[in-house]
Design an enzyme around this catalytic site. Structure first.
Site, PDB file in Angstrom:
ATOM      1  N   LYS A   1      12.648  27.421  38.406  1.00  0.00           N
ATOM      2  CA  LYS A   1      11.452  27.174  39.341  1.00  0.00           C
ATOM      3  C   LYS A   1      10.840  28.395  39.862  1.00  0.00           C
ATOM      4  O   LYS A   1      11.604  29.298  40.171  1.00  0.00           O
ATOM      5  CB  LYS A   1      12.044  26.456  40.750  1.00  0.00           C
ATOM      6  CG  LYS A   1      12.313  24.931  40.331  1.00  0.00           C
ATOM      7  CD  LYS A   1      12.923  24.039  41.441  1.00  0.00           C
ATOM      8  CE  LYS A   1      13.611  22.821  41.139  1.00  0.00           C
ATOM      9  NZ  LYS A   1      12.349  21.795  40.973  1.00  0.00           N
TER      10      LYS A   1
ATOM     11  N   GLU B   1      16.132  15.275  49.387  1.00  0.00           N
ATOM     12  CA  GLU B   1      15.268  14.404  48.489  1.00  0.00           C
ATOM     13  C   GLU B   1      14.998  13.050  49.129  1.00  0.00           C
ATOM     14  O   GLU B   1      15.636  12.759  50.022  1.00  0.00           O
ATOM     15  CB  GLU B   1      16.043  13.955  47.052  1.00  0.00           C
ATOM     16  CG  GLU B   1      16.456  15.424  46.210  1.00  0.00           C
ATOM     17  CD  GLU B   1      17.059  14.934  44.968  1.00  0.00           C
ATOM     18  OE1 GLU B   1      16.374  14.919  43.884  1.00  0.00           O
ATOM     19  OE2 GLU B   1      18.426  14.698  45.043  1.00  0.00           O
TER      20      GLU B   1
ATOM     21  N   ASP C   1      26.640  16.820  41.824  1.00  0.00           N
ATOM     22  CA  ASP C   1      25.375  16.712  41.154  1.00  0.00           C
ATOM     23  C   ASP C   1      24.342  17.811  41.612  1.00  0.00           C
ATOM     24  O   ASP C   1      23.573  18.360  40.830  1.00  0.00           O
ATOM     25  CB  ASP C   1      24.782  15.333  41.608  1.00  0.00           C
ATOM     26  CG  ASP C   1      23.582  14.991  41.158  1.00  0.00           C
ATOM     27  OD1 ASP C   1      23.275  15.019  39.903  1.00  0.00           O
ATOM     28  OD2 ASP C   1      22.565  14.510  41.953  1.00  0.00           O
TER      29      ASP C   1
ATOM     30  N   HIS D   1      22.868  23.745  41.308  1.00  0.00           N
ATOM     31  CA  HIS D   1      21.490  24.248  41.872  1.00  0.00           C
ATOM     32  C   HIS D   1      21.762  24.812  43.229  1.00  0.00           C
ATOM     33  O   HIS D   1      21.289  26.059  43.418  1.00  0.00           O
ATOM     34  CB  HIS D   1      20.647  22.986  42.187  1.00  0.00           C
ATOM     35  CG  HIS D   1      20.579  22.054  41.131  1.00  0.00           C
ATOM     36  ND1 HIS D   1      20.371  22.204  39.518  1.00  0.00           N
ATOM     37  CD2 HIS D   1      20.330  20.552  40.916  1.00  0.00           C
ATOM     38  CE1 HIS D   1      20.450  21.247  38.892  1.00  0.00           C
ATOM     39  NE2 HIS D   1      20.279  20.164  39.493  1.00  0.00           N
TER      40      HIS D   1
HETATM   41  C1  BG6 Z   1      19.050  16.840  39.006  1.00  0.00           C
HETATM   42  C2  BG6 Z   1      20.133  15.991  39.738  1.00  0.00           C
HETATM   43  O1  BG6 Z   1      19.791  17.949  38.491  1.00  0.00           O
HETATM   44  O2  BG6 Z   1      18.282  17.320  39.942  1.00  0.00           O
HETATM   45  C3  BG6 Z   1      19.319  14.615  40.472  1.00  0.00           C
HETATM   46  O3  BG6 Z   1      20.924  15.364  38.901  1.00  0.00           O
HETATM   47  C4  BG6 Z   1      18.226  15.267  41.213  1.00  0.00           C
HETATM   48  O4  BG6 Z   1      19.998  13.934  41.128  1.00  0.00           O
HETATM   49  C5  BG6 Z   1      17.239  16.239  40.582  1.00  0.00           C
HETATM   50  O5  BG6 Z   1      17.330  14.356  41.555  1.00  0.00           O
HETATM   51  C6  BG6 Z   1      16.466  17.105  41.357  1.00  0.00           C
HETATM   52  O6  BG6 Z   1      15.520  18.119  40.729  1.00  0.00           O
HETATM   53  P1  BG6 Z   1      14.188  18.479  41.478  1.00  0.00           P
HETATM   54  O7  BG6 Z   1      13.779  19.427  40.512  1.00  0.00           O
HETATM   55  O8  BG6 Z   1      13.340  17.124  41.287  1.00  0.00           O
HETATM   56  O9  BG6 Z   1      14.432  18.955  42.653  1.00  0.00           O
END
Ligand code: BG6
Length: 506
Positions: free
Chosen positions: A195, A229, A248, A253
């Site tokens: 990103k 989210e 997850d 992340h």
């Molecule tokens: C993924 C997860 O790695 O990242 C998901 O498995 C999550 O659960 C997603 O929704 C979120 O990604 P982004 O780029 O939409 O923030």
């Protein structure tokens, strides 16, 4: 613009007809083609169980781009070039014969001098077998693709998440991969690293002289990281219910974000130099005792509620979720980093699904001014300066400062000095997968995670998972929170109790 990859490249997508390929990988490739960033001599090979002809596969690619590309409609001239070198191989990804078939198919593009990148966009149980069979049929050592001794450098393997389920399984998977190839060939993907604003953290910190002198415990009081989210578990209950948000989103992340904020200046912008510093941060994170888990980790699970105007089900009412599930869809955590720079600076991290808004941001809070002389105006406290990296939805960097609003009396008001991608560059940032696919094709692993890094990240969350499992009676419950809310109130309590204020909203 980035320099082009020099070598002709074949990209093989294992799991080519799956969700990830359709939503992310194929649109990313098309957008790279639009920007003229794909190698001129680019070939794409789909590799999956589904029986497709080449034409059916091309139709699948077209639909994927039509539906999910950030730029549409499809440019016909570009499309015919993009699809000029396409092949599809159908086979069971768990059987060696399929890899023999794949090797045969690869020769049609004159494979001797090509780089070959294998993207394992499959279910995780295939990662190990795929590595093994790719190696056994000679596709990773170079035997099948070239004759020179360094030929292995021409083949790379991108491994999707989830990378393991816990520390043990991550170690096992690392071992399986390393039995089949060298570490330099393995590209473990974490799409957050692709990103734009995430990449900007290092540039912002180390290309400006004014922030780094303040970037330590003397001037920073605490750091907050939010990965929120609005979506729920959707159709992924089978995976998510066994995983939970800690595995997850946090193990990968969110901890990556924390590392980039906390790391020491790397000796260079080379992959291993950056990754060495991230590993040091992970190693410095204080290990959680069961008491710490009880006091500094809050778990939550969404209940029925509303996202915007839409009524949505609670987690336990979602299709595929075990009705007795104890899986968390929200977590709020206080981390401590035991090193010179961050001694005594808490890092708060929260991640959750079905929250009121989609936002990923990092806020660094600076200590207040040491002395105030505004008492005669009735001002005896000022708000902290806060530097926020907003990663999504509106990429930008904001610095909250105190100013005097116009008027005859002295008052203080917080205002933002703002940098936004849209306004400053007038372009929409590319999707994370575009950058990551390009880097893997160029052979640049900086934005991918190394084996020790992934294991250290698992080691950080392992004691939390362990305490939840083995010390159940001593652990606070999984608190319910209404879908569309800001998460469980106990997560606010955590901050109130520790720093006397709730979570920040930029
Ligand atoms: C993924 C997860 O790695 O990242 C998901 O498995 C999550 O659960 C997603 O929704 C979120 O990604 P982004 O780029 O939409 O923030």
């Amino acid at each position: 613009m980035q320099p082009k990859t020099v070598s002709p490249t074949t990209l093989v997508i294992a799991g080519a007809t799956g969700d990830l390929a359709q939503r992310k990988l194929v649109p990313a490739l098309y957008n790279l083609a639009l920007d003229g960033l794909l190698p001129d001599d680019f070939a794409l090979v789909g590799f999956s169980r589904r029986e497709f002809t080449r034409e059916e596969f091309i139709e699948f690619l077209r639909e994927a781009v039509d539906t999910y590309s950030r730029r549409r409609p499809i440019d016909p001239a570009l499309w015919s070039k993009f699809t000029s070198k396409i092949a599809y191989v159908s086979g069971d990804l768990g059987a060696k014969e399929s890899y023999e078939k794949l090797r045969q198919a690869l020769t049609q593009f004159g494979s001797t001098s090509r780089d070959v990148v294998f993207y394992l966009a499959t279910a995780p149980e295939f990662f190990g077998p795929a590595a093994k069979y790719l190696s056994e049929v000679g596709l990773l050592s170079g035997e099948a693709i070239a004759t020179n001794p360094d030929a292995w450098k021409q083949s790379r393997v991108i491994v999707e998440k989830p990378f393991g389920h816990d520390l043990e399984s991550a170690k096992k998977l690392n071992q399986e991969l390393l039995n089949a190839m060298r570490e330099e060939q393995i590209y473990r993907i974490d799409h957050y690293l692709g990103k734009e604003t995430v990449q900007n953290i290092l540039v912002f910190r180390f290309a400006n002289g004014i922030f780094e002198p303040l970037w330590n415990h003397k001037y920073v009081s605490h750091v907050e990281i939010t990965v929120a989210e609005t979506i729920g578990v959707g159709t992924r209950a089978g995976y998510f219910d066994k995983s939970g948000i800690l595995r997850d989103m946090v193990q990968n992340h969110a901890l990556q974000l924390l590392c980039l904020v906390a790391l020491e200046p790397p000796v260079s912008f080379e992959a291993n130099a950056v990754r060495d510093e991230k590993v040091k941060v992970l190693r410095s994170i204080r290990k959680f005792s069961p008491e710490d888990v009880a006091n500094k980790v809050v778990r939550g699970r969404y209940l029925a509620g509303k996202i915007g105007n839409e009524a949505v089900a609670g987690y336990l009412g979602e299709a595929g979720v075990d009705k007795k599930s104890e899986t968390e869809t929200y977590v709020g955590i206080e981390f401590a980093i035991d090193n010179w720079r961050w001694n005594g600076v808490p890092f708060y991290l929260r991640a959750g699904k079905r929250l009121s808004e989609r936002v990923t941001e990092i806020s660094v809070f600076f200590r207040e001014a040491p002395h105030l002389f505004f008492e005669k105006f009735g001002i005896d406290q000022v708000a902290s300066n806060v530097l926020t990296f907003q990663i999504q939805p509106d990429e930008g960097i904001f610095l909250r400062v105190n100013c005097k609003p116009p008027g005859p009396s002295v008052k203080l008001q917080g205002v933002d000095m703002e940098f936004s991608y849209g306004k400053s560059f007038g372009v929409e940032p590319p999707e994370a997968y575009e950058r990551l696919l390009l880097d893997a094709m160029k052979g640049d692993p900086t934005l991918f995670t190394r084996n020790d890094e992934i294991e250290q990240a698992w080691a950080v969350v392992a004691p939390i998972l362990e305490a939840w499992k083995t010390s159940k009676l001593r652990m606070p419950p999984v608190y319910g929170y209404e879908a569309g809310s800001a998460g469980p109130s106990m997560a606010d309590e955590l901050l109130l109790r520790r720093i006397g204020r709730g979570w920040y909203k930029s």
